[in-house]
Structure formats: C-alpha cells, structure tokens
Design a protein around this motif. Structure first.
Motif, mmCIF file in Angstrom:
data_model
loop_
_atom_site.group_PDB
_atom_site.id
_atom_site.type_symbol
_atom_site.label_atom_id
_atom_site.label_comp_id
_atom_site.label_asym_id
_atom_site.label_seq_id
_atom_site.Cartn_x
_atom_site.Cartn_y
_atom_site.Cartn_z
ATOM 1 N N GLN A 47 -5.933 7.068 5.162
ATOM 2 C CA GLN A 47 -6.828 5.818 5.134
ATOM 3 C C GLN A 47 -5.728 4.845 5.375
ATOM 4 O O GLN A 47 -5.782 3.876 4.466
ATOM 5 C CB GLN A 47 -7.658 5.561 4.092
ATOM 6 N N LYS A 48 -4.610 4.909 6.035
ATOM 7 C CA LYS A 48 -3.537 3.926 6.214
ATOM 8 C C LYS A 48 -3.915 2.487 6.363
ATOM 9 O O LYS A 48 -3.433 1.445 5.866
ATOM 10 C CB LYS A 48 -2.553 4.280 7.288
ATOM 11 N N GLU A 49 -5.060 2.239 7.177
ATOM 12 C CA GLU A 49 -5.366 0.836 7.845
ATOM 13 C C GLU A 49 -6.133 0.342 6.367
ATOM 14 O O GLU A 49 -6.091 -0.876 6.051
ATOM 15 C CB GLU A 49 -6.630 1.109 8.722
ATOM 16 N N VAL A 50 -7.220 1.132 5.650
ATOM 17 C CA VAL A 50 -7.759 0.640 4.301
ATOM 18 C C VAL A 50 -6.854 0.165 3.485
ATOM 19 O O VAL A 50 -6.854 -0.809 2.840
ATOM 20 C CB VAL A 50 -8.730 1.492 4.038
ATOM 21 N N PHE A 51 -5.803 1.052 3.080
ATOM 22 C CA PHE A 51 -4.833 0.918 2.334
ATOM 23 C C PHE A 51 -3.659 -0.405 2.547
ATOM 24 O O PHE A 51 -3.429 -1.417 1.777
ATOM 25 C CB PHE A 51 -3.907 1.858 1.914
ATOM 26 N N SER A 52 -3.592 -0.796 3.958
ATOM 27 C CA SER A 52 -2.843 -1.583 4.542
ATOM 28 C C SER A 52 -3.541 -3.068 4.273
ATOM 29 O O SER A 52 -2.988 -3.988 3.660
ATOM 30 C CB SER A 52 -2.506 -1.301 5.884
ATOM 31 N N ASP A 53 -4.866 -2.934 4.489
ATOM 32 C CA ASP A 53 -5.817 -4.321 4.298
ATOM 33 C C ASP A 53 -5.829 -4.692 3.030
ATOM 34 O O ASP A 53 -5.581 -5.700 2.749
ATOM 35 C CB ASP A 53 -7.243 -4.059 5.137
ATOM 36 N N LEU A 54 -5.815 -3.576 2.034
ATOM 37 C CA LEU A 54 -6.094 -3.924 0.602
ATOM 38 C C LEU A 54 -4.797 -4.412 0.226
ATOM 39 O O LEU A 54 -4.738 -5.452 -0.669
ATOM 40 C CB LEU A 54 -6.365 -3.021 0.036
ATOM 41 N N LEU A 55 -3.545 -4.060 0.542
ATOM 42 C CA LEU A 55 -2.346 -4.347 0.268
ATOM 43 C C LEU A 55 -2.059 -5.725 0.779
ATOM 44 O O LEU A 55 -1.660 -6.862 -0.072
ATOM 45 C CB LEU A 55 -1.210 -3.640 0.464
ATOM 46 N N ALA A 56 -2.343 -6.091 1.736
ATOM 47 C CA ALA A 56 -2.340 -7.495 2.505
ATOM 48 C C ALA A 56 -3.196 -8.428 1.744
ATOM 49 O O ALA A 56 -2.727 -9.628 1.564
ATOM 50 C CB ALA A 56 -2.656 -7.490 4.005
ATOM 51 N N GLU A 57 -4.487 -8.223 1.346
ATOM 52 C CA GLU A 57 -5.207 -8.945 0.580
ATOM 53 C C GLU A 57 -4.679 -9.488 -0.886
ATOM 54 O O GLU A 57 -4.576 -10.370 -1.108
ATOM 55 C CB GLU A 57 -6.563 -8.300 0.509
ATOM 56 N N ILE A 58 -4.006 -8.150 -1.533
ATOM 57 C CA ILE A 58 -3.487 -8.437 -2.692
ATOM 58 C C ILE A 58 -2.384 -9.391 -2.723
ATOM 59 O O ILE A 58 -2.081 -10.230 -3.705
ATOM 60 C CB ILE A 58 -2.981 -7.180 -3.350
ATOM 61 N N ILE A 59 -1.506 -9.261 -1.549
ATOM 62 C CA ILE A 59 -0.226 -10.210 -1.338
ATOM 63 C C ILE A 59 -0.741 -11.504 -1.225
ATOM 64 O O ILE A 59 -0.334 -12.534 -1.685
ATOM 65 C CB ILE A 59 0.293 -9.642 -0.394
ATOM 66 N N GLU A 60 -1.947 -11.725 -0.554
ATOM 67 C CA GLU A 60 -2.410 -13.084 -0.073
ATOM 68 C C GLU A 60 -2.951 -13.810 -1.280
ATOM 69 O O GLU A 60 -2.889 -14.841 -1.677
ATOM 70 C CB GLU A 60 -3.459 -12.933 0.848
ATOM 71 N N ASP A 61 -3.618 -12.970 -2.197
ATOM 72 C CA ASP A 61 -4.195 -13.629 -3.402
ATOM 73 C C ASP A 61 -3.073 -13.855 -4.297
ATOM 74 O O ASP A 61 -3.143 -15.211 -4.995
ATOM 75 C CB ASP A 61 -5.035 -12.588 -3.977
ATOM 76 N N ILE A 62 -1.783 -13.032 -4.230
ATOM 77 C CA ILE A 62 -0.788 -13.624 -5.353
ATOM 78 C C ILE A 62 -0.118 -14.788 -4.860
ATOM 79 O O ILE A 62 0.368 -15.625 -5.482
ATOM 80 C CB ILE A 62 0.314 -12.185 -5.507
ATOM 81 N N ALA A 63 0.033 -14.890 -3.354
ATOM 82 C CA ALA A 63 0.401 -16.133 -2.924
ATOM 83 C C ALA A 63 -0.299 -17.329 -3.131
ATOM 84 O O ALA A 63 0.341 -18.579 -3.306
ATOM 85 C CB ALA A 63 0.831 -15.822 -1.422
ATOM 86 N N LEU A 64 -1.499 -17.234 -2.944
ATOM 87 C CA LEU A 64 -2.451 -18.322 -3.054
ATOM 88 C C LEU A 64 -2.305 -18.802 -4.558
ATOM 89 O O LEU A 64 -2.450 -19.928 -4.884
ATOM 90 C CB LEU A 64 -3.984 -17.914 -2.631
ATOM 91 N N GLU A 65 -2.261 -17.763 -5.478
ATOM 92 C CA GLU A 65 -2.085 -18.103 -6.974
ATOM 93 C C GLU A 65 -0.999 -18.864 -7.233
ATOM 94 O O GLU A 65 -1.223 -19.795 -7.943
ATOM 95 C CB GLU A 65 -2.230 -16.974 -7.843
ATOM 96 N N LYS A 66 -0.123 -18.263 -6.618
ATOM 97 C CA LYS A 66 1.331 -19.061 -6.877
ATOM 98 C C LYS A 66 1.297 -20.496 -6.193
ATOM 99 O O LYS A 66 1.856 -21.421 -6.894
ATOM 100 C CB LYS A 66 2.694 -18.208 -6.018
ATOM 101 N N ALA A 67 0.701 -20.565 -5.024
ATOM 102 C CA ALA A 67 0.588 -21.930 -4.375
ATOM 103 C C ALA A 67 -0.087 -22.867 -5.319
ATOM 104 O O ALA A 67 0.137 -24.142 -5.327
ATOM 105 C CB ALA A 67 0.014 -21.850 -3.049
ATOM 106 N N ILE A 68 -1.244 -22.443 -5.689
ATOM 107 C CA ILE A 68 -2.047 -23.273 -6.681
ATOM 108 C C ILE A 68 -1.321 -23.669 -7.863
ATOM 109 O O ILE A 68 -1.377 -24.824 -8.276
ATOM 110 C CB ILE A 68 -3.308 -22.511 -6.786
#
Length: 72
Positions: free
Chosen positions: A29-50
């Motif tokens: 399920q590489k694509e599913v995990f890749s999407d999940l990891l990307a979403e986690i990274i985006e959330d962390i970056a957004l939290e940091k930016a806020i």
C-alpha cells in the motif's frame, strides 16, 4: 526452557511477525502510506507556520494584495 525464556522467545517472535506484517502492508500500500506521510508533514508544517505567524506583526489586506500583484 523455563517459563521466562519461553515468554521472551514468544514476545520476540511476535515482534518479528508484527514487523514482517507491517512491512508487507506498507510495501503493498505504498501510495496510501505515501499520501498519509505527506499529509502528516503538511500538518506539521502548517502548525509550525501558525506558531511562527503568532509571533510576527500583522500585515494589512492591501499589502498582501500588492505583494500578490493584485490591486485590491
């Protein structure tokens, strides 16, 4: 073998089986995990930016639109 040795062996075997199963799922399920990891990274970056934004001074709406090239 005494009970403690059997228990340790069973725990180690369970860990190995779990690792193998997890690796297999990730590989299948590489694509599913890749999407999940990307979403986690985006959330962390957004939290940091806020958090960083909370410590900076405010900018007017007009100033933002000027930067974006829109007059308005």
């Amino acid at each position: 073998m005494n009970n403690m040795t059997e228990l340790n062996f069973d725990e180690e075997r369970i860990k190995q089986l779990f690792k193998s199963a997890l690796i297999e799922v990730i590989q299948e399920q590489k694509e599913v995990f890749s999407d999940l990891l990307a979403e986690i990274i985006e959330d962390i970056a957004l939290e940091k930016a806020i958090k960083e934004g909370e410590d900076t001074e405010s900018v007017s709406r007009d100033a933002i639109f000027k930067i974006l090239g829109n007059k308005g």
